[in-house]
Design a protein around this motif. Structure first.
Motif, mmCIF file in Angstrom:
data_model
loop_
_atom_site.group_PDB
_atom_site.id
_atom_site.type_symbol
_atom_site.label_atom_id
_atom_site.label_comp_id
_atom_site.label_asym_id
_atom_site.label_seq_id
_atom_site.Cartn_x
_atom_site.Cartn_y
_atom_site.Cartn_z
ATOM 1 N N ALA A 1 0.823 -1.225 0.000
ATOM 2 C CA ALA A 1 0.000 0.000 0.000
ATOM 3 C C ALA A 1 0.850 1.265 0.000
ATOM 4 O O ALA A 1 0.396 2.326 -0.405
ATOM 5 C CB ALA A 1 -0.943 -0.003 1.197
ATOM 6 N N MET A 2 2.105 1.140 0.461
ATOM 7 C CA MET A 2 2.970 2.323 0.595
ATOM 8 C C MET A 2 3.846 2.595 -0.635
ATOM 9 O O MET A 2 4.406 3.669 -0.766
ATOM 10 C CB MET A 2 3.911 2.146 1.806
ATOM 11 C CG MET A 2 3.196 2.088 3.136
ATOM 12 S SD MET A 2 2.333 3.621 3.468
ATOM 13 C CE MET A 2 0.936 3.030 4.384
ATOM 14 N N VAL A 3 3.948 1.605 -1.539
ATOM 15 C CA VAL A 3 4.852 1.753 -2.684
ATOM 16 C C VAL A 3 4.553 2.998 -3.537
ATOM 17 O O VAL A 3 5.481 3.683 -3.979
ATOM 18 C CB VAL A 3 4.865 0.456 -3.545
ATOM 19 C CG1 VAL A 3 5.629 0.677 -4.840
ATOM 20 C CG2 VAL A 3 5.525 -0.673 -2.754
ATOM 21 N N PRO A 4 3.261 3.347 -3.769
ATOM 22 C CA PRO A 4 3.020 4.564 -4.571
ATOM 23 C C PRO A 4 3.610 5.844 -3.968
ATOM 24 O O PRO A 4 3.735 6.854 -4.670
ATOM 25 C CB PRO A 4 1.491 4.648 -4.628
ATOM 26 C CG PRO A 4 1.024 3.240 -4.445
ATOM 27 C CD PRO A 4 2.006 2.623 -3.502
ATOM 28 N N LEU A 5 3.987 5.809 -2.692
ATOM 29 C CA LEU A 5 4.625 6.993 -2.089
ATOM 30 C C LEU A 5 5.920 7.365 -2.812
ATOM 31 O O LEU A 5 6.360 8.517 -2.754
ATOM 32 C CB LEU A 5 4.901 6.765 -0.597
ATOM 33 C CG LEU A 5 3.665 6.772 0.309
ATOM 34 C CD1 LEU A 5 4.048 6.421 1.731
ATOM 35 C CD2 LEU A 5 2.939 8.122 0.278
ATOM 36 N N VAL A 6 6.525 6.377 -3.478
ATOM 37 C CA VAL A 6 7.721 6.634 -4.280
ATOM 38 C C VAL A 6 7.398 7.671 -5.364
ATOM 39 O O VAL A 6 8.140 8.631 -5.584
ATOM 40 C CB VAL A 6 8.200 5.314 -4.926
ATOM 41 C CG1 VAL A 6 9.176 5.565 -6.048
ATOM 42 C CG2 VAL A 6 8.837 4.437 -3.868
ATOM 43 N N MET A 7 6.243 7.466 -6.031
ATOM 44 C CA MET A 7 5.838 8.402 -7.076
ATOM 45 C C MET A 7 5.466 9.757 -6.475
ATOM 46 O O MET A 7 5.662 10.796 -7.093
ATOM 47 C CB MET A 7 4.649 7.838 -7.867
ATOM 48 C CG MET A 7 4.970 6.567 -8.643
ATOM 49 S SD MET A 7 6.397 6.766 -9.738
ATOM 50 C CE MET A 7 5.653 7.687 -11.071
#
Length: 398
Positions: free
Chosen positions: A252-258
Motif C-alpha cells: 500500500a505504501m509503494v506509490p509513495l515513491v511516485m
C-alpha cells in the motif's frame, strides 16, 4: 516599453492556468491508476519486468508518436482546442476499463487507448501554451503548466495510498474513483478555455510539406536530438516503483515513491522554468543531466526505502530542471505556424527513445538485476553530457 505595459504582458495568461488545472485533474486520475498498475500486474497478473517494460514503453511511445499527427493537424486546421478536448475525452473514457479488466489484455488495451488520448492532446496543448504566452515569459509559462500537471502526479498516488489502506488493497474500487477527476478535467477545458485567434486561418497549407519542414532549422533539430538522448538516459518510472517494491516496502505504501518524485518535480518545475528565461539553456540542461546521473547512482546502490526515496527525489528534481526548459526551447526554435508540428516531431523522437530505454531497462533488470539498469542509465547521462558539450545550444533563444 512603459513599465505598466511591460508588467501587464509579463503576467501568465489565464488560459495557461486553465490548461494547467485541466492537466492537474487528468493527472490525479491517471496517476491513481498508474502508480498501482505495475503492482497490479506483478502481484495480481504475475507479469515480469520485461513485460512491464514492454507495456510501459509501448504505452508511452504510442502517446508520443500520435502527438506528431495531432500537432500537424492542429497547425493545418489552425484549431487546437478541439483536438485537446478530444484527447482529454478519450483519456477519461478509458478509466472505467482498468476497473473492469479481467486480465492483462484489457489492461494493455486501456493503457494504449489512454495514451492515444494523451498523444492527441499533447502537442496542441503545448502549442496553445506557446500561442497564449509572450516569448519573454515562455519558460515560466511552461514551468507553471508542468508544475500544476505534476501536482496531480503526487496527489493521485497519495489518494491511491490512502484508499489502498482504507479499502484493504482493493485495486478495482480505486480505479473507479479515478473516473471522477478525469471527467471533471474535460468539462473544465470545454467550458473554461477560449482559444486565441488562429495564427494561420488565412493560409492553410500542409505543415509536413518539404518546404515547411525546411523552415524547422538546425537549431530546432539540435533541440530534438538533445531531447532524444536525454530520454534514452531516462526510462519509464514504473522501474522506480519496482525498485521500492524489491526493498520490501508494504504494498500500500509503494506509490509513495511516485509521490516523492512528483512533489519535487512539481515544486521545482516553475522556479527552474522562471530561471530558464534568465540563464544559459545549455548550463541548465547540463545541471539536469548531472542530477539524473546522481539519481541513477543512488538507485543502483541499494533497494532499501531510505536509499530509494532520495534517489527518486533526485530523479524528480532533474525532471523539474529539464522538461519545461526543453518545451520552451522547442517553442523558441520553430516558426509559430508550425508549433504543433514541431512539438509533435520532438515527441516522436523522445517517444521512440523512451520505448528503447524501457525495453533495455526491463531486459537488464531481468538478466543482470536492478542495479545494472540504473548503472546503464548513468552511462547514458555521460553520453548526453558529451553531446550537449558539442551542441550549438549556447544561450536563451539560440
Amino acid at each position: 516599453m512603459p513599465s505598466h505595459h511591460r508588467q501587464k504582458s509579463l503576467r501568465i495568461p489565464t488560459g495557461v492556468w486553465i490548461l494547467g488545472f485541466v492537466s492537474l485533474l487528468m493527472d490525479i486520475s491517471s496517476e491513481m491508476v498508474h502508480s498501482l498498475l505495475p503492482l497490479f500486474m506483478v502481484t495480481t497478473l504475475g507479469a515480469s519486468a520485461l513485460v512491464i517494460g514492454l507495456i510501459e514503453g509501448l504505452a508511452e511511445s504510442t502517446a508520443l508518436i500520435i502527438k506528431v499527427f495531432s500537432g500537424v493537424l492542429s497547425d493545418y486546421l489552425g484549431k487546437r482546442k478541439f483536438l485537446a478536448v478530444l484527447g482529454y475525452g478519450l483519456g477519461a473514457l478509458t478509466k472505467p476499463l482498468f476497473a473492469v479488466a479481467p486480465g492483462a489484455g484489457l489492461v494493455l488495451t486501456a493503457r494504449l487507448l489512454d495514451r492515444v488520448g494523451k498523444g492527441i492532446r499533447g502537442a496542441p496543448r503545448d502549442a496553445l501554451v506557446a500561442d497564449l504566452t509572450p516569448p519573454e515569459i515562455r519558460g515560466a509559462a511552461f514551468g507553471l503548466r508542468q508544475s500544476l500537471d505534476t501536482m496531480g502526479a503526487f496527489l493521485g498516488p497519495l489518494l491511491a495510498v490512502g484508499l489502498m489502506v482504507l479499502w484493504a488493497n482493493d485495486f478495482r474500487a480505486i480505479f473507479w474513483v479515478a473516473v471522477i477527476p478525469a471527467f471533471a478535467s474535460v468539462i473544465l477545458l470545454m467550458v473554461g478555455l477560449r482559444e486565441p485567434a488562429s495564427l494561420n486561418a488565412n493560409k492553410r497549407s500542409n505543415p509536413i510539406r518539404r518546404e515547411n519542414l525546411r523552415r524547422l532549422g538546425p537549431a530546432y533539430w539540435w533541440v530534438v536530438a538533445i531531447g532524444g538522448i536525454f530520454t534514452l538516459a531516462r526510462f519509464s518510472e514504473a522501474f522506480l516503483v519496482l525498485r521500492a517494491e524489491q526493498g520490501g516496502m508494504p504494498l500500500a505504501m509503494v506509490p509513495l515513491v511516485m509521490v516523492a518524485m512528483a512533489m519535487v518535480y512539481s515544486l521545482s518545475a516553475y522556479p527552474f522554468g522562471w530561471l530558464s528565461d534568465r540563464m544559459s539553456h545549455r548550463g541548465l540542461l547540463m545541471l539536469g543531466l548531472l542530477t539524473l546521473g546522481a539519481a541513477d547512482i543512488v538507485l543502483a546502490s541499494g533497494n532499501h526505502w531510505m536509499v530509494v526515496i532520495p534517489g527518486v527525489m533526485l530523479w524528480g528534481l532533474h525532471m523539474g530542471m529539464t522538461q519545461g526548459l526543453l518545451a520552451a526551447m522547442v517553442a523558441d526554435t520553430c516558426p509559430s505556424d508550425l508549433r504543433g508540428t514541431a512539438f509533435g516531431c520532438f515527441s516522436l523522437v523522445t517517444g521512440l527513445a523512451m520505448l528503447l530505454a524501457s525495453l533495455a531497462a526491463g531486459l537488464l533488470w531481468d538478466t543482470l538485476g536492478a542495479a545494472a539498469t540504473f548503472y546503464a542509465g548513468g552511462l547514458f547521462c555521460l553520453l548526453a553530457l558529451f553531446v550537449l558539450l558539442c551542441s550549438p545550444v549556447k544561450k536563451r533563444g539560440s
